[in-house]
Write a protein that holds these residues in place. Sequence first.
Motif, PDB file in Angstrom:
ATOM      1  N   GLN A 170     -20.468  40.425  35.097  1.00 20.05           N
ATOM      2  CA  GLN A 170     -20.091  39.494  34.039  1.00 20.05           C
ATOM      3  C   GLN A 170     -20.558  38.083  34.394  1.00 20.05           C
ATOM      4  O   GLN A 170     -21.091  37.365  33.554  1.00 20.05           O
ATOM      5  CB  GLN A 170     -18.591  39.509  33.806  1.00 20.05           C
ATOM      6  CG  GLN A 170     -18.176  38.596  32.671  1.00 20.05           C
ATOM      7  CD  GLN A 170     -16.684  38.613  32.425  1.00 20.05           C
ATOM      8  OE1 GLN A 170     -15.934  39.301  33.096  1.00 20.05           O
ATOM      9  NE2 GLN A 170     -16.249  37.847  31.446  1.00 20.05           N
ATOM     10  N   TYR A 171     -20.375  37.679  35.653  1.00 17.53           N
ATOM     11  CA  TYR A 171     -20.835  36.371  36.110  1.00 17.53           C
ATOM     12  C   TYR A 171     -22.337  36.245  35.899  1.00 17.53           C
ATOM     13  O   TYR A 171     -22.821  35.233  35.395  1.00 17.53           O
ATOM     14  CB  TYR A 171     -20.478  36.185  37.588  1.00 17.53           C
ATOM     15  CG  TYR A 171     -21.118  34.988  38.234  1.00 17.53           C
ATOM     16  CD1 TYR A 171     -20.558  33.723  38.092  1.00 17.53           C
ATOM     17  CD2 TYR A 171     -22.280  35.114  38.984  1.00 17.53           C
ATOM     18  CE1 TYR A 171     -21.145  32.613  38.684  1.00 17.53           C
ATOM     19  CE2 TYR A 171     -22.874  34.007  39.579  1.00 17.53           C
ATOM     20  CZ  TYR A 171     -22.299  32.768  39.424  1.00 17.53           C
ATOM     21  OH  TYR A 171     -22.886  31.673  40.009  1.00 17.53           O
ATOM     22  N   ALA A 205     -24.261  37.898  33.788  1.00 14.09           N
ATOM     23  CA  ALA A 205     -24.581  37.856  32.360  1.00 14.09           C
ATOM     24  C   ALA A 205     -24.275  36.475  31.786  1.00 14.09           C
ATOM     25  O   ALA A 205     -25.044  35.952  30.969  1.00 14.09           O
ATOM     26  CB  ALA A 205     -23.798  38.924  31.609  1.00 14.09           C
ATOM     27  N   GLN A 206     -23.168  35.872  32.208  1.00 14.05           N
ATOM     28  CA  GLN A 206     -22.823  34.535  31.727  1.00 14.05           C
ATOM     29  C   GLN A 206     -23.850  33.518  32.205  1.00 14.05           C
ATOM     30  O   GLN A 206     -24.284  32.662  31.444  1.00 14.05           O
ATOM     31  CB  GLN A 206     -21.430  34.144  32.209  1.00 14.05           C
ATOM     32  CG  GLN A 206     -20.325  34.930  31.552  1.00 14.05           C
ATOM     33  CD  GLN A 206     -18.965  34.632  32.159  1.00 14.05           C
ATOM     34  OE1 GLN A 206     -18.838  33.888  33.124  1.00 14.05           O
ATOM     35  NE2 GLN A 206     -17.937  35.223  31.583  1.00 14.05           N
ATOM     36  N   LEU A 207     -24.218  33.610  33.474  1.00 20.44           N
ATOM     37  CA  LEU A 207     -25.221  32.698  34.027  1.00 20.44           C
ATOM     38  C   LEU A 207     -26.557  32.876  33.312  1.00 20.44           C
ATOM     39  O   LEU A 207     -27.217  31.898  32.968  1.00 20.44           O
ATOM     40  CB  LEU A 207     -25.380  32.924  35.534  1.00 20.44           C
ATOM     41  CG  LEU A 207     -26.410  32.053  36.228  1.00 20.44           C
ATOM     42  CD1 LEU A 207     -26.044  30.577  36.117  1.00 20.44           C
ATOM     43  CD2 LEU A 207     -26.546  32.462  37.685  1.00 20.44           C
ATOM     44  N   ASP A 208     -26.953  34.121  33.066  1.00 18.77           N
ATOM     45  CA  ASP A 208     -28.199  34.384  32.337  1.00 18.77           C
ATOM     46  C   ASP A 208     -28.180  33.711  30.971  1.00 18.77           C
ATOM     47  O   ASP A 208     -29.164  33.093  30.561  1.00 18.77           O
ATOM     48  CB  ASP A 208     -28.423  35.891  32.166  1.00 18.77           C
ATOM     49  CG  ASP A 208     -28.774  36.591  33.458  1.00 18.77           C
ATOM     50  OD1 ASP A 208     -29.024  35.906  34.467  1.00 18.77           O
ATOM     51  OD2 ASP A 208     -28.777  37.844  33.456  1.00 18.77           O
ATOM     52  N   GLY A 209     -27.058  33.829  30.269  1.00 18.90           N
ATOM     53  CA  GLY A 209     -26.935  33.213  28.950  1.00 18.90           C
ATOM     54  C   GLY A 209     -27.065  31.701  29.001  1.00 18.90           C
ATOM     55  O   GLY A 209     -27.743  31.096  28.168  1.00 18.90           O
ATOM     56  N   VAL A 210     -26.419  31.093  29.984  1.00 21.84           N
ATOM     57  CA  VAL A 210     -26.495  29.645  30.139  1.00 21.84           C
ATOM     58  C   VAL A 210     -27.932  29.225  30.446  1.00 21.84           C
ATOM     59  O   VAL A 210     -28.451  28.274  29.856  1.00 21.84           O
ATOM     60  CB  VAL A 210     -25.518  29.152  31.234  1.00 21.84           C
ATOM     61  CG1 VAL A 210     -25.787  27.710  31.616  1.00 21.84           C
ATOM     62  CG2 VAL A 210     -24.077  29.321  30.766  1.00 21.84           C
ATOM     63  N   LEU A 211     -28.581  29.943  31.344  1.00 19.79           N
ATOM     64  CA  LEU A 211     -29.962  29.596  31.703  1.00 19.79           C
ATOM     65  C   LEU A 211     -30.911  29.767  30.518  1.00 19.79           C
ATOM     66  O   LEU A 211     -31.800  28.936  30.306  1.00 19.79           O
ATOM     67  CB  LEU A 211     -30.428  30.426  32.897  1.00 19.79           C
ATOM     68  CG  LEU A 211     -29.749  30.074  34.226  1.00 19.79           C
ATOM     69  CD1 LEU A 211     -30.102  31.110  35.284  1.00 19.79           C
ATOM     70  CD2 LEU A 211     -30.119  28.681  34.683  1.00 19.79           C
ATOM     71  N   VAL A 212     -30.735  30.824  29.748  1.00 23.51           N
ATOM     72  CA  VAL A 212     -31.571  31.042  28.566  1.00 23.51           C
ATOM     73  C   VAL A 212     -31.333  29.920  27.555  1.00 23.51           C
ATOM     74  O   VAL A 212     -32.279  29.371  26.991  1.00 23.51           O
ATOM     75  CB  VAL A 212     -31.302  32.423  27.939  1.00 23.51           C
ATOM     76  CG1 VAL A 212     -31.901  32.523  26.542  1.00 23.51           C
ATOM     77  CG2 VAL A 212     -31.841  33.519  28.826  1.00 23.51           C
ATOM     78  N   ALA A 213     -30.070  29.555  27.352  1.00 18.16           N
ATOM     79  CA  ALA A 213     -29.754  28.491  26.396  1.00 18.16           C
ATOM     80  C   ALA A 213     -30.371  27.166  26.834  1.00 18.16           C
ATOM     81  O   ALA A 213     -30.870  26.401  26.008  1.00 18.16           O
ATOM     82  CB  ALA A 213     -28.241  28.348  26.249  1.00 18.16           C
ATOM     83  N   LEU A 214     -30.371  26.897  28.127  1.00 20.20           N
ATOM     84  CA  LEU A 214     -30.900  25.629  28.632  1.00 20.20           C
ATOM     85  C   LEU A 214     -32.413  25.646  28.830  1.00 20.20           C
ATOM     86  O   LEU A 214     -33.006  24.614  29.155  1.00 20.20           O
ATOM     87  CB  LEU A 214     -30.207  25.259  29.943  1.00 20.20           C
ATOM     88  CG  LEU A 214     -28.719  24.940  29.812  1.00 20.20           C
ATOM     89  CD1 LEU A 214     -28.119  24.694  31.175  1.00 20.20           C
ATOM     90  CD2 LEU A 214     -28.487  23.773  28.881  1.00 20.20           C
ATOM     91  N   ALA A 215     -33.039  26.791  28.608  1.00 23.47           N
ATOM     92  CA  ALA A 215     -34.486  26.894  28.786  1.00 23.47           C
ATOM     93  C   ALA A 215     -35.254  26.165  27.687  1.00 23.47           C
ATOM     94  O   ALA A 215     -36.423  25.854  27.858  1.00 23.47           O
ATOM     95  CB  ALA A 215     -34.917  28.367  28.822  1.00 23.47           C
ATOM     96  N   TRP A 258     -23.880  27.968  40.845  1.00 26.97           N
ATOM     97  CA  TRP A 258     -25.044  28.775  41.215  1.00 26.97           C
ATOM     98  C   TRP A 258     -26.072  27.925  41.959  1.00 26.97           C
ATOM     99  O   TRP A 258     -26.630  28.357  42.971  1.00 26.97           O
ATOM    100  CB  TRP A 258     -25.666  29.400  39.965  1.00 26.97           C
ATOM    101  CG  TRP A 258     -26.834  30.267  40.280  1.00 26.97           C
ATOM    102  CD1 TRP A 258     -26.802  31.553  40.759  1.00 26.97           C
ATOM    103  CD2 TRP A 258     -28.218  29.908  40.182  1.00 26.97           C
ATOM    104  NE1 TRP A 258     -28.094  32.008  40.945  1.00 26.97           N
ATOM    105  CE2 TRP A 258     -28.979  31.034  40.601  1.00 26.97           C
ATOM    106  CE3 TRP A 258     -28.882  28.760  39.764  1.00 26.97           C
ATOM    107  CZ2 TRP A 258     -30.354  31.027  40.615  1.00 26.97           C
ATOM    108  CZ3 TRP A 258     -30.264  28.747  39.783  1.00 26.97           C
ATOM    109  CH2 TRP A 258     -30.987  29.879  40.203  1.00 26.97           C
ATOM    110  N   LEU A 259     -26.314  26.719  41.455  1.00 23.92           N
ATOM    111  CA  LEU A 259     -27.276  25.831  42.124  1.00 23.92           C
ATOM    112  C   LEU A 259     -26.797  25.451  43.527  1.00 23.92           C
ATOM    113  O   LEU A 259     -27.601  25.386  44.462  1.00 23.92           O
ATOM    114  CB  LEU A 259     -27.512  24.573  41.289  1.00 23.92           C
ATOM    115  CG  LEU A 259     -28.327  24.779  40.012  1.00 23.92           C
ATOM    116  CD1 LEU A 259     -28.296  23.521  39.156  1.00 23.92           C
ATOM    117  CD2 LEU A 259     -29.744  25.200  40.340  1.00 23.92           C
TER     118      LEU A 259
END
Length: 112
Positions: free
Chosen positions: A3-4, A6-16, A85-86
Amino acid sequence: MAQYSAQLDGVLVALADQTRRAVIHRLGRGPASVGELAREFPMALPSFMKHVRTLEANDLIRTVKSGRVRTCTLNRERLALLDDWLAEQRRIWEGRTDRLERFVIDSEEDQQ
């Protein structure tokens, strides 16, 4: 963990996307209506709304509708996910560079 991730992936995609990053940057100064935000970009409102929906779907912003005005606010807590994450990546790479530095110093000392 899944879940973590998937959430991180979503944030990264949104900020891309540059437009979405600009919206996040603007909302860092305070809430704004969708209309105020959209004025800064050379696109039709329906296209801009796709960006707003992406940010909202990934919980980076929250919107509240009052009459005909939809106001956006930044969800700073969600950005903590990216910050965590960073920080983890920074620790990993600092550890690797520390080991590399020790290796180089030890090698130089062995050669003397």
